[in-house]
Design a protein around this motif. Structure first.
Motif, PDB file in Angstrom:
ATOM      1  N   ARG A  17      45.242  37.534  42.952  1.00 12.81           N
ATOM      2  CA  ARG A  17      44.656  36.503  43.911  1.00 12.81           C
ATOM      3  C   ARG A  17      45.550  36.182  44.964  1.00 12.81           C
ATOM      4  O   ARG A  17      45.169  35.748  46.199  1.00 12.81           O
ATOM      5  CB  ARG A  17      44.777  35.232  42.919  1.00 12.81           C
ATOM      6  CG  ARG A  17      43.771  35.218  41.914  1.00 12.81           C
ATOM      7  CD  ARG A  17      43.968  34.113  40.891  1.00 12.81           C
ATOM      8  NE  ARG A  17      43.181  34.296  39.839  1.00 12.81           N
ATOM      9  CZ  ARG A  17      43.243  33.515  38.837  1.00 12.81           C
ATOM     10  NH1 ARG A  17      44.139  32.445  38.578  1.00 12.81           N
ATOM     11  NH2 ARG A  17      42.625  33.843  37.665  1.00 12.81           N
ATOM     12  N   LEU A  74      44.662  38.229  47.761  1.00 10.53           N
ATOM     13  CA  LEU A  74      43.123  37.678  48.617  1.00 10.53           C
ATOM     14  C   LEU A  74      43.842  36.423  49.314  1.00 10.53           C
ATOM     15  O   LEU A  74      43.310  36.094  50.636  1.00 10.53           O
ATOM     16  CB  LEU A  74      42.138  37.213  47.499  1.00 10.53           C
ATOM     17  CG  LEU A  74      41.628  38.376  47.010  1.00 10.53           C
ATOM     18  CD1 LEU A  74      40.562  37.675  45.878  1.00 10.53           C
ATOM     19  CD2 LEU A  74      40.676  39.085  48.047  1.00 10.53           C
ATOM     20  N   LEU A  75      44.338  35.714  48.893  1.00 16.13           N
ATOM     21  CA  LEU A  75      45.093  34.289  49.592  1.00 16.13           C
ATOM     22  C   LEU A  75      45.895  34.911  50.835  1.00 16.13           C
ATOM     23  O   LEU A  75      45.390  34.205  51.911  1.00 16.13           O
ATOM     24  CB  LEU A  75      46.058  33.733  48.830  1.00 16.13           C
ATOM     25  CG  LEU A  75      46.552  32.402  49.280  1.00 16.13           C
ATOM     26  CD1 LEU A  75      45.503  31.273  49.700  1.00 16.13           C
ATOM     27  CD2 LEU A  75      47.824  31.914  48.542  1.00 16.13           C
ATOM     28  N   LEU A  85      38.162  34.849  46.616  1.00 18.42           N
ATOM     29  CA  LEU A  85      39.241  34.226  45.853  1.00 18.42           C
ATOM     30  C   LEU A  85      38.630  33.090  45.238  1.00 18.42           C
ATOM     31  O   LEU A  85      39.249  32.874  44.182  1.00 18.42           O
ATOM     32  CB  LEU A  85      40.032  33.685  47.232  1.00 18.42           C
ATOM     33  CG  LEU A  85      41.227  32.884  46.825  1.00 18.42           C
ATOM     34  CD1 LEU A  85      42.210  33.810  45.991  1.00 18.42           C
ATOM     35  CD2 LEU A  85      41.919  31.954  47.939  1.00 18.42           C
TER      36      LEU A  85
END
Ligand code: SF4
Ligand code: SF4
Lengths: 248, 426
Positions: free
Chosen positions: B92, B95-96, B150
């Motif tokens: 994650r 993705l962030l 996300l």
């Protein structure tokens, strides 16, 4: 060149005649239309390097005509010394925008602000350009300039009060709006051509080294000079097909 | 008892550190705001750009952040598409980081536009022959995919968090977009979609977003140094280098700050990836230099001369790109692989080194005039360019810090085998 054109047409007509798709009538109509249309003027410039004395008059008159701000010079005269002493000569190469037939600048512009007009001139839509300057890095002739918003108000009172009607569009006062913050370049003084006048550089050239004319007209002076065998273009390998020819 | 005091100590430490950290970011942003106001008031005259050198620091940072984004995203796809569970802890976060990097890239390129207020022209008008025209659209599509991914990867944790009564809970409630489905099927569905979106995203990231950004340069025939087909490939590989380095940095620092456990095996494996990419990158760059040198084109040769021996080459090429960006990290990896700190330092150095790589791509070719007799260029970013850059980066770090403290970036439970297999550990 003209002959070539005719040849091309005949072969096209032959092609249509021989085609068995039943589209003959349509093809004939198309060809008739093609031939009936008057050829548009397609501007080109010829610069005789033997006549250029490197006086920079073109640069100055261009500046006066287009009221370009500091740092923006549509036309420059490149002066290069070649050879080694004592066999040295100086070559003066005036460099306007080449109004390329395959302009690298137009190719890269993300918003189509740079476009090719039918008359051969490569134009910039001042209201559309976003000032990304991609065209500047793409032009192989360094012909493009960014308008940083500077002015000559210090040296020349009232510089800001009027802008040249480039591309035939009235622009009024020079304020913070475009063309400040966008890219500018030579346009063969399109606004003068529209009035039937020569570009400022051609008109003022001391050595009478510059010619402007219609390359679609085989009888024009520029056509004759271009086909004289003396004509060369800058950076031919770039495939940009410039419309500015130099006479060696 | 003693363990409790230690825990308390850590919390106070984190709290005071947090104040210092946000204070620092605030300073950066204030500097940026000042720079921005100068930029807006006076236009591009506030930069050291000229008609000879039309692109500079902002464009370099723009391609830098596009690269970070693409790199981070590609890393995330290792997890979501290829099911490499050993990296799942950073999925994650990757993705962030990819989303935020893209935001920064867009901020930089907007700063760079001569007429900022007309940026929307690039969406409304389309030139089918311009790479940049396609790029703009790819960026949009890419960011949409990233955000959806996300969301899907966090959805269940968001729903769980939404039950809380604090700010975190409220934000989680908004971010969960009204979804309340905690069932197993829905989780499997999320994973399926993650896989699909990731698979669509990979070619978009490689060919559209970052390869495309490389192509932006590579298609310019007038700039001999950029004009080679290997250029977009270098962009993608160096994106992987910087993206991996960024994630290593973020992951380790965050674990240290939060007092969590650093997963050493994962870090080592990531560092291995990074160094591997870096070595490939250096090899490809060598070819790029070779092609330029062999062309004997004076424009390309002059570019190389500036790159290796120009005024700022000592800082930007030898120190930045070569020493900080390559030699030391490679050395650290092979000598001190066992030390997480060494790997962290290596990763941070790479993150900085790639900035120099980006500058070395953009600036040197532009310093050479297109025609003999035209004046050559000189460029060093102006104070306004530095200040705005610092501000934008500060803003990015703020967004990142807030996001990681509010959103469930860490896994509450390990991702199951993708494709709905059985949970194999706790
Ligand atoms: S000389 Fe440069 S600016 Fe002029 S048309 Fe050609 S590529 Fe465009
Ligand atoms: S600066 Fe203007 S004309 Fe040049 S590529 Fe960008 S939008 Fe087009």
């Amino acid at each position: 060149m003209v002959k070539e054109n005719i040849k091309e047409k005949i072969s096209r007509r032959d092609f249509f005649k021989s085609s068995s798709f039943g589209a003959k009538a349509w093809a004939a109509e198309l060809l008739a239309e093609d031939e009936a249309r008057p050829k548009e003027t397609k501007w080109a410039m010829v610069i005789d390097l033997q006549k250029c004395i490197g006086c920079d008059t073109c640069t100055v008159s261009c500046k006066a005509e287009n009221r370009t701000p500091p740092g923006v010079t549509y036309n420059v005269v490149l002066k290069e010394k070649v050879g080694t002493f004592p066999n040295v000569t100086k070559i003066n190469t005036p460099r306007p925008c080449m109004q390329c037939d395959q302009p690298a600048c137009k190719q890269v512009c993300p918003v189509k602000a740079t476009y090719k007009m039918k008359n051969g001139i490569v134009a910039i839509d001042y209201n559309r350009c976003i000032g990304c300057r991609y065209c500047m890095v793409a032009c192989p002739y360094g012909a493009r300039y960014f308008d940083f918003g500077e002015n000559y108000e210090q040296e020349m009172l009232g510089y800001n009060s009027y802008q040249t009607n480039e591309y035939g569009v009235e622009k009024g006062e020079r304020k913070k709006k475009a063309p400040v913050g966008i890219v500018r370049k030579c346009h063969f003084c399109f606004h003068r051509l529209q009035r039937g006048e020569e570009p400022a550089c051609v008109e003022t050239c001391l050595g009478d080294a510059r010619y402007i004319g219609d390359l679609n007209n085989p009888d024009s002076i520029v056509s004759k000079l271009v086909h004289s065998g003396r004509a060369v273009r800058l950076k031919e390998n770039m495939a940009t097909e410039p419309r500015v020819y130099y006479l060696k | 008892m003693p363990s409790k005091t230690i825990a308390q100590n850590i919390t106070t430490l984190v709290k005071s550190n947090r104040v210092i950290w946000y204070g620092f970011l605030l300073v950066l942003m204030l500097v940026g705001v000042y720079g921005l106001s100068m930029r807006v008031q006076t236009g591009l005259i506030s930069t050291n750009l000229t008609s000879n050198v039309p692109w500079g620091a902002w464009v370099a940072f723009y391609i830098y952040f596009v690269g970070l984004s693409a790199g981070a995203f590609l890393l995330s796809s290792l997890i979501f598409v290829f099911g490499m569970e050993k990296y799942e802890k950073i999925g994650r976060e990757a993705l962030l980081a990819a989303i935020l990097s893209m935001v920064l890239a867009m901020m930089f390129i907007s700063l760079d536009l001569g007429r900022m207020e007309k940026f929307w022209h690039s969406l409304v008008y389309f030139n089918p022959f311009s790479v940049l025209s396609y790029e703009v659209r790819f960026y949009g599509l890419y960011v949409l995919i990233l955000i959806t991914e996300l969301y899907l990867s966090m959805r269940q944790d968001l729903i769980k968090n939404a039950q809380r009564n604090d700010l975190k809970g409220k934000i989680a409630k908004i971010c969960s977009l009204g979804s309340t489905d905690l069932s197993k099927q829905s989780e499997e569905r999320d994973h399926k979609w993650l896989k699909i979106l990731g698979s669509i995203g990979i070619p978009i990231a490689i060919f559209g977003v970052h390869g495309g950004t490389g192509a932006l340069f590579a298609v310019v025939k007038a700039q001999h140094y950029w004009n080679s087909a290997i250029f977009p490939v270098i962009f993608v590989v160096s994106a992987l280098v910087s993206g991996t380095a960024l994630l290593i940095t973020f992951y380790i620092i965050r674990q240290k700050v939060m007092g969590g456990q650093v997963d050493k095996t994962m870090v080592q494996s990531l560092a291995g990836l990074m160094i591997g990419f870096l070595i490939v990158d250096i090899g490809l760059q060598f070819y790029e230099y070779l092609i330029s040198a062999y062309s004997l084109d004076h424009h390309a040769l002059d570019t190389l001369a500036i790159l290796f021996g120009g005024k700022f080459s000592l800082i930007s090429f030898w120190l930045g790109q070569t020493f900080i960006g390559a030699v030391v990290p490679i050395f650290l990896y092979f000598k001190f692989r066992e030390s997480v700190n060494a790997l962290l330092i290596g990763a941070i150095m790479v993150v900085f080194g790639i900035v120099a790589v980006r500058f070395n791509i953009v600036v040197p070719p532009l310093l050479i005039p297109q025609l003999g007799g035209l004046t050559g260029g000189y460029y060093f970013p102006s104070s306004v360019e530095w200040m705005t850059s610092v501000g934008v980066i500060g803003f990015g770090l703020l967004l990142y810090s807030l996001s990681v403290s509010i959103l469930p970036v860490d896994l509450s439970s390990p991702i199951e085998k993708i494709g709905g297999g059985v949970k194999d550990n706790g």
